[in-house]
Design an enzyme around this catalytic site. Structure first.
Site, short mmCIF file in Angstrom:
data_model
loop_
_atom_site.label_atom_id
_atom_site.label_comp_id
_atom_site.label_asym_id
_atom_site.label_seq_id
_atom_site.Cartn_x
_atom_site.Cartn_y
_atom_site.Cartn_z
N SER A 24 0.81 -1.22 0.00
CA SER A 24 0.00 0.00 0.00
C SER A 24 0.84 1.27 0.00
CB SER A 24 -0.94 0.01 1.22
OG SER A 24 -0.21 0.08 2.42
N ARG A 25 2.14 1.16 0.25
CA ARG A 25 2.99 2.34 0.22
C ARG A 25 4.46 1.89 0.13
NH1 ARG A 25 1.46 2.26 6.00
NH2 ARG A 25 3.33 1.54 7.08
N ASN A 90 7.52 -8.39 1.40
CA ASN A 90 8.02 -7.02 1.59
C ASN A 90 7.62 -6.42 2.93
OD1 ASN A 90 8.73 -4.13 0.67
ND2 ASN A 90 6.54 -4.05 1.14
N SER A 143 17.49 -6.17 5.20
CA SER A 143 17.90 -4.79 5.49
C SER A 143 19.43 -4.72 5.54
CB SER A 143 17.35 -4.34 6.84
OG SER A 143 18.00 -3.14 7.24
N TYR A 156 15.19 -6.10 15.21
CA TYR A 156 14.93 -6.05 13.77
C TYR A 156 16.05 -6.70 12.99
CZ TYR A 156 14.40 -3.52 9.24
OH TYR A 156 14.28 -3.16 7.92
N ALA A 158 18.30 -8.79 14.04
CA ALA A 158 18.39 -10.23 14.34
C ALA A 158 17.32 -10.99 13.55
CB ALA A 158 18.21 -10.47 15.84
N ALA A 159 16.12 -10.41 13.45
CA ALA A 159 15.05 -11.07 12.68
C ALA A 159 15.41 -11.12 11.20
CB ALA A 159 13.73 -10.32 12.89
#
Ligand code: NDP
Length: 257
Positions: A24-25, A90, A143, A156, A158-159
């Site tokens: 959506s963005r 995503n 990332s 974040y 680590a994930a």
């Protein structure tokens, strides 16, 4: 401009059925738009009931963090298309904290659900169809902050690090069936989510030099289309001998090698 394959005039993704989470963005919307321009049929998702998804895309409102959300998305994909040829994971993101030891348990849970388990669950629901058809492409979005492993974002990174590892393992398992699995790793990209996160981080008075705030060597921050370009390349026949790879798209900010 419509992408064509071999100059034949046929759009490169004509006849392809794509599912893109979080369209959506930001980066997801750019991926959806590029796929539509290249002739694909696209289903996308977000939590908000929205008309913001690019025109021409089908939309299902669901939360990817939950098993029921993943099941609803997979059911919508089967209903719309029968199955999917391209699955782009995503949807993702994180809220920064002062440091690693300030990240509450529920925030770790939430971040792992969003940035790792959402992909694991949706792949488990949709990749078996690809394996049966002996064709399909999966793209995970990681990332460039992963190797930085900075405290405010450690839940974040680590994930996402686990996601990269999972993506490589899934690629090896599905390669004999003609299904390709790759990761795209964005650097700093101007999106609503990215900007909001960086503002929250600045307000926390964390240590700014832990994650670079300088302009990347190529002289600008990324645009959502920079990442979408990489996703469409990996999804296309031009990448037919590429699986288990991680394409870093960061303007040269975080050199690896
Ligand atoms: P945005 O926050 O701008 O957009 C995220 C999209 O995902 C929105 O459509 C949002 O809609 C949807 N979404 C978020 N949470 C959920 C959820 N639980 N269930 C379903 N949909 C959800 O993000 P970006 O475009 O910046 O980021 C896209 C990806 O790129 C993410 O995986 C992010 O980690 C990664 N990335 C981004 C960078 C950047 O600088 N922008 C840098 C490195 C990686 P809604 O809120 O309505 O659910």
């Amino acid at each position: 401009m419509t992408t064509t394959e071999n100059g034949s005039g046929t759009p490169e993704f004509a006849g392809k059925r794509a599912l893109v989470t979080g369209g959506s963005r930001g980066i997801g919307a750019a991926i959806v738009r590029q796929l539509l321009d290249a002739g694909a049929e696209v289903l996308t998702t977000a939590r908000s009931a929205t008309s913001a998804a690019p025109e021409g895309a089908r939309f299902v409102q669901a939360d990817v963090r939950t098993r029921s959300g993943a099941e609803a998305i997979a059911a919508a994909a089967r209903e719309a298309f029968g199955g999917v040829d391209l699955l782009v994971h995503n949807a993702g993101g994180a809220r920064p904290h002062r440091g690693a030891l300030d990240i509450p348990d529920e925030e770790w849970q939430d971040t792992l659900e969003l940035n790792l388990l959402a992909s694991v669950r949706l792949d488990a629901l949709l990749a078996p169809g690809m394996r049966e058809r002996r064709s399909g492409v999966i793209v995970h979005i990681s990332s460039a902050a992963v190797p930085v492993a900075s405290g405010p974002f450690l839940h974040y990174t680590a994930a996402k690090a686990a996601l990269e590892n999972y993506s490589r393992g899934l690629a090896a398992e599905l390669a004999p069936f003609g299904v390709r699995v790759n990761t795209v790793t964005p650097g700093r990209v101007a999106t609503p989510g990215g900007e909001a996160t960086r503002e929250q981080w600045a307000r926390l008075d964390s240590t700014p030099d832990q994650v670079s705030a300088t302009t990347p060597p190529l002289g600008r921050d990324g645009e959502p289309d920079d990442i979408a370009n990489a996703v469409l390349f990996l999804a296309s026949g031009r990448a037919s001998w590429l699986t288990g790879s991680n394409l870093v798209v960061d303007g040269g900010e975080f050199p690896r090698g």
